[in-house]
Design a protein around this motif. Structure first.
Motif, mmCIF file in Angstrom:
data_model
loop_
_atom_site.group_PDB
_atom_site.id
_atom_site.type_symbol
_atom_site.label_atom_id
_atom_site.label_comp_id
_atom_site.label_asym_id
_atom_site.label_seq_id
_atom_site.Cartn_x
_atom_site.Cartn_y
_atom_site.Cartn_z
ATOM 1 N N ARG A 162 0.910 -1.384 0.100
ATOM 2 C CA ARG A 162 0.183 -0.181 -0.009
ATOM 3 C C ARG A 162 0.923 1.538 0.015
ATOM 4 O O ARG A 162 0.690 2.070 -0.771
ATOM 5 C CB ARG A 162 -1.079 0.097 0.906
ATOM 6 C CG ARG A 162 -2.201 -1.041 1.150
ATOM 7 C CD ARG A 162 -3.228 -0.858 2.284
ATOM 8 N NE ARG A 162 -2.952 -1.503 3.429
ATOM 9 C CZ ARG A 162 -2.624 -0.760 4.409
ATOM 10 N NH1 ARG A 162 -2.772 0.511 4.424
ATOM 11 N NH2 ARG A 162 -2.305 -1.233 5.493
ATOM 12 N N LEU A 172 1.104 6.731 -6.663
ATOM 13 C CA LEU A 172 0.012 7.498 -6.891
ATOM 14 C C LEU A 172 0.116 8.904 -6.372
ATOM 15 O O LEU A 172 -0.243 9.942 -7.091
ATOM 16 C CB LEU A 172 -1.271 7.038 -6.403
ATOM 17 C CG LEU A 172 -1.767 5.698 -6.803
ATOM 18 C CD1 LEU A 172 -2.805 5.043 -5.966
ATOM 19 C CD2 LEU A 172 -2.228 5.815 -8.173
ATOM 20 N N GLU A 215 -8.332 10.171 -3.638
ATOM 21 C CA GLU A 215 -9.317 9.438 -2.736
ATOM 22 C C GLU A 215 -8.706 7.936 -2.907
ATOM 23 O O GLU A 215 -8.646 7.271 -2.118
ATOM 24 C CB GLU A 215 -10.694 9.465 -3.417
ATOM 25 C CG GLU A 215 -11.251 10.871 -3.096
ATOM 26 C CD GLU A 215 -12.704 10.902 -3.657
ATOM 27 O OE1 GLU A 215 -13.343 10.004 -4.604
ATOM 28 O OE2 GLU A 215 -13.425 11.805 -3.533
ATOM 29 N N ARG A 216 -7.924 7.356 -3.991
ATOM 30 C CA ARG A 216 -7.390 6.113 -3.934
ATOM 31 C C ARG A 216 -6.225 6.165 -2.996
ATOM 32 O O ARG A 216 -6.211 5.040 -2.484
ATOM 33 C CB ARG A 216 -7.161 5.704 -5.339
ATOM 34 C CG ARG A 216 -6.363 4.378 -5.467
ATOM 35 C CD ARG A 216 -7.590 3.426 -5.283
ATOM 36 N NE ARG A 216 -7.067 2.188 -4.842
ATOM 37 C CZ ARG A 216 -7.501 1.045 -4.083
ATOM 38 N NH1 ARG A 216 -8.807 1.411 -3.575
ATOM 39 N NH2 ARG A 216 -6.937 -0.119 -3.839
ATOM 40 N N ALA A 231 -7.854 5.950 0.397
ATOM 41 C CA ALA A 231 -8.275 4.386 0.372
ATOM 42 C C ALA A 231 -7.168 3.602 0.747
ATOM 43 O O ALA A 231 -7.556 2.408 1.631
ATOM 44 C CB ALA A 231 -9.190 4.012 -0.685
ATOM 45 N N ASP A 264 -3.691 -5.137 -6.872
ATOM 46 C CA ASP A 264 -4.590 -4.013 -6.429
ATOM 47 C C ASP A 264 -5.461 -3.696 -7.812
ATOM 48 O O ASP A 264 -5.155 -2.705 -8.396
ATOM 49 C CB ASP A 264 -3.777 -2.804 -6.083
ATOM 50 C CG ASP A 264 -4.652 -1.510 -5.610
ATOM 51 O OD1 ASP A 264 -5.700 -1.650 -5.713
ATOM 52 O OD2 ASP A 264 -3.986 -0.650 -5.055
ATOM 53 N N PRO A 269 -8.417 -2.021 -8.071
ATOM 54 C CA PRO A 269 -8.953 -0.876 -8.134
ATOM 55 C C PRO A 269 -7.914 0.449 -8.778
ATOM 56 O O PRO A 269 -8.111 1.033 -9.729
ATOM 57 C CB PRO A 269 -9.455 -0.388 -6.761
ATOM 58 C CG PRO A 269 -9.742 -1.753 -6.246
ATOM 59 C CD PRO A 269 -8.856 -2.583 -6.799
ATOM 60 N N THR A 270 -6.453 0.114 -8.331
ATOM 61 C CA THR A 270 -5.529 0.898 -8.770
ATOM 62 C C THR A 270 -5.307 0.862 -10.305
ATOM 63 O O THR A 270 -4.844 1.773 -10.905
ATOM 64 C CB THR A 270 -4.299 0.840 -7.876
ATOM 65 O OG1 THR A 270 -4.710 1.509 -6.482
ATOM 66 C CG2 THR A 270 -3.131 1.861 -8.300
ATOM 67 N N LEU A 313 -7.728 2.347 -12.310
ATOM 68 C CA LEU A 313 -7.521 3.784 -12.499
ATOM 69 C C LEU A 313 -6.386 4.135 -13.212
ATOM 70 O O LEU A 313 -6.589 5.215 -14.040
ATOM 71 C CB LEU A 313 -7.214 4.341 -11.014
ATOM 72 C CG LEU A 313 -6.950 5.680 -10.953
ATOM 73 C CD1 LEU A 313 -8.238 6.734 -11.158
ATOM 74 C CD2 LEU A 313 -6.681 6.117 -9.346
#
Length: 162
Positions: free
Chosen positions: A18, A25, A74-75, A78, A135, A137-138, A141
């Motif tokens: 993470r 990110l 926001e990612r 999260a 990951d 969702p990443t 994105l």
């Protein structure tokens, strides 16, 4: 548990992964915000025979970038990390050069193509860390950001062809 204790994050991605993804990110956020600022500046200051076309195109692009910074930040949140949010931090993290001159319309286009492509490369550089951590969702994105910036670079580049 007192209100000061942080509840642990258990989303199936280790803290180490993470942190690595959030770092990448954060660089993407800095590039995106810097490109947003540059595009907005050019929207205000463009002149010449392509004024109307470029004024509108730059507006479309900076509006999209404004939404994108929110999604990226926001990612990061999260994933359990603070999202960077200062010019000083962005200046340190971004790969996009800032300039304070007044380029002509064609030079604005060239610089925005370079900026769009820089964001693509930054997004692509974060992909392996997201992939390694599964990951999705990443990865989604990043894929969406790469598609948008590659398309924007193509559209801008097309304006330079005679």
């Amino acid at each position: 548990m007192t209100h000061h204790d942080k509840m642990p994050i258990d989303i199936g991605i280790s803290e180490e992964h993470r942190a690595a993804i959030a770092e990448g990110l954060s660089r993407l956020l800095a590039d995106t915000y810097t490109l947003y600022l540059k595009t907005h500046n050019y929207h205000w200051n463009v002149t010449g025979p392509m004024f109307n076309t470029l004024h509108l195109m730059f507006e479309t692009q900076y509006n999209e970038l404004a939404l994108a910074v929110d999604l990226i930040a926001e990612r990061i949140r999260a994933l359990g990390h603070p999202a960077p949010g200062s010019y000083k931090t962005y200046a340190r993290l971004t790969s996009i050069p800032e300039e304070d001159d007044q380029p002509n319309a064609e030079e604005m286009i060239r610089r925005l193509v370079a900026g769009q492509e820089t964001v693509v490369r930054t997004a692509r550089s974060v992909f392996p860390a997201a992939e390694q951590a599964s990951d999705q969702p990443t990865m989604d994105l990043l894929t969406a950001r790469m598609q948008i910036h590659e398309k924007n670079a193509w559209m801008l580049r097309s304006l330079l062809e005679s």
